[in-house]
Design an enzyme around this catalytic site. Structure first.
Site, PDB file in Angstrom:
ATOM      1  N   CYS A   1      -6.215   2.123   5.235  1.00 59.53           N
ATOM      2  CA  CYS A   1      -6.828   0.872   5.692  1.00 59.53           C
ATOM      3  C   CYS A   1      -6.237   0.487   7.057  1.00 59.53           C
ATOM      4  CB  CYS A   1      -6.578  -0.236   4.666  1.00 59.53           C
ATOM      5  SG  CYS A   1      -4.908  -0.901   4.739  1.00 59.53           S
TER       6      CYS A   1
ATOM      7  N   HIS B   1       0.825  -1.207   0.000  1.00 66.99           N
ATOM      8  CA  HIS B   1       0.000   0.000   0.000  1.00 66.99           C
ATOM      9  C   HIS B   1       0.866   1.267   0.000  1.00 66.99           C
ATOM     10  CE1 HIS B   1      -3.921  -2.066   1.552  1.00 66.99           C
ATOM     11  NE2 HIS B   1      -3.415  -2.632   0.468  1.00 66.99           N
TER      12      HIS B   1
ATOM     13  N   CYS C   1      -2.455  -0.331   7.140  1.00 66.27           N
ATOM     14  CA  CYS C   1      -1.601   0.859   7.064  1.00 66.27           C
ATOM     15  C   CYS C   1      -1.634   1.631   8.379  1.00 66.27           C
ATOM     16  CB  CYS C   1      -2.036   1.756   5.907  1.00 66.27           C
ATOM     17  SG  CYS C   1      -1.601   1.063   4.302  1.00 66.27           S
TER      18      CYS C   1
ATOM     19  N   GLU D   1       0.812   3.963   1.820  1.00 66.38           N
ATOM     20  CA  GLU D   1       1.276   4.431   3.125  1.00 66.38           C
ATOM     21  C   GLU D   1       2.436   3.570   3.629  1.00 66.38           C
ATOM     22  OE1 GLU D   1      -1.728   3.662   2.127  1.00 66.38           O
ATOM     23  OE2 GLU D   1      -3.244   5.056   2.860  1.00 66.38           O
TER      24      GLU D   1
HETATM   25  O1  LIG Z   1      -4.744   1.999   2.763  1.00 65.39           O
HETATM   26  C1  LIG Z   1      -4.728   1.701   1.547  1.00 65.39           C
HETATM   27  C2  LIG Z   1      -5.721   0.885   0.976  1.00 65.39           C
HETATM   28  C3  LIG Z   1      -5.585   0.488  -0.321  1.00 65.39           C
HETATM   29  N1  LIG Z   1      -4.511   0.877  -1.047  1.00 65.39           N
HETATM   30  C4  LIG Z   1      -4.359   0.401  -2.433  1.00 65.39           C
HETATM   31  C5  LIG Z   1      -4.282  -1.099  -2.590  1.00 65.39           C
HETATM   32  C6  LIG Z   1      -4.794  -1.335  -3.970  1.00 65.39           C
HETATM   33  O2  LIG Z   1      -3.703  -1.177  -4.880  1.00 65.39           O
HETATM   34  C7  LIG Z   1      -5.790  -0.191  -4.201  1.00 65.39           C
HETATM   35  C8  LIG Z   1      -7.215  -0.633  -4.089  1.00 65.39           C
HETATM   36  O3  LIG Z   1      -7.387  -1.248  -2.841  1.00 65.39           O
HETATM   37  P1  LIG Z   1      -8.530  -2.370  -2.646  1.00 65.39           P
HETATM   38  O4  LIG Z   1      -8.319  -2.876  -1.256  1.00 65.39           O
HETATM   39  O5  LIG Z   1      -8.264  -3.413  -3.699  1.00 65.39           O
HETATM   40  O6  LIG Z   1      -9.833  -1.666  -2.847  1.00 65.39           O
HETATM   41  O7  LIG Z   1      -5.495   0.790  -3.197  1.00 65.39           O
HETATM   42  C9  LIG Z   1      -3.550   1.717  -0.517  1.00 65.39           C
HETATM   43  O8  LIG Z   1      -2.568   2.088  -1.185  1.00 65.39           O
HETATM   44  N2  LIG Z   1      -3.705   2.111   0.775  1.00 65.39           N
HETATM   45 ZN   LIG Z   2      -3.455   0.170   3.492  1.00 63.69          ZN
END
Ligand SMILES: O=c1ccn([C@H]2C[C@H](O)[C@@H](COP(=O)(O)O)O2)c(=O)[nH]1
Ligand SMILES: [Zn+2]
Length: 175
Positions: A105, A79, A108, A81
């Site tokens: 999320c 991710h 992160c 972050e």
């Molecule tokens: O905290 C976050 C959450 C998600 N991401 C990124 C990971 C994926 O490349 C995309 C889409 O996430 P999905 O969980 O498939 O919807 O976003 C992030 O960088 N940071």
């Molecule tokens: Zn994340």
């Protein structure tokens, strides 16, 4: 003569996060993050993508089968972050702020808390991920990490960032 037509610090740091996001190969969502020390110095920048050495062109990594970890993109993507933290060039990160293009999320958030970041500023929040966002929010609150939307913090910066995001989106083909 002095030029007073500057952008806000918040615009600059979210702008850096947005520029980093433009490097992401994820067709579903491009995210970026920028970590800033209390002295307004940037410590690290990242975007969502595969770990070093994993071929972006290997379609195996981008599959959507969440019932099988081997065939789920969620097993592979680092991710934004997390990458920003891992890419940091100056430590420690205690008391820093992370600018994130998306509400972070829970995974992160765990990393954000553990490295001592004290504030999160985000641009967008996915409304349909209400429960996931609530989990992030609970951990941040319990750990005493502030989280605020750029819109609430500095509406002009949020507007400028949205325009920049739009510009980047329409002008990024191998430039
Ligand atoms: O905290 C976050 C959450 C998600 N991401 C990124 C990971 C994926 O490349 C995309 C889409 O996430 P999905 O969980 O498939 O919807 O976003 C992030 O960088 N940071
Ligand atoms: Zn994340």
């Amino acid at each position: 003569m002095k030029n007073d037509s500057l952008i806000h610090w918040h615009s600059m740091f979210m702008g850096v996060a947005l520029l980093a996001a433009a490097r992401s190969k994820d067709a579903r969502k491009r995210n970026g993050a920028c970590i800033v020390g209390p002295d307004n110095k940037i410590s690290g920048v990242g975007y969502n993508g595969l770990p070093r050495g994993c071929d972006d062109h290997d379609e195996h990594y981008w599959q959507d089968d969440d019932s099988d970890p081997l065939n789920s993109r969620h097993s592979y993507i680092v991710h934004a972050e997390q990458n920003a933290i891992l890419n940091c060039t100056s430590l420690p990160l205690h008391g820093s702020t992370i600018y994130a293009t998306q509400y972070p999320c829970p995974r992160c958030v765990q990393s954000i808390i553990q490295v001592g970041i004290k504030r999160v500023v985000y641009l967008d929040k996915k409304a349909h991920q209400e429960r996931v966002n609530a989990a992030s929010e609970k951990m941040l609150a319990d750990a005493g990490v502030e989280i605020e939307s750029l819109q609430a913090l500095q509406p002009e910066s949020a507007e400028w960032s949205a325009e920049l995001a739009q510009f980047i989106e329409t002008s990024t083909t191998n430039r």
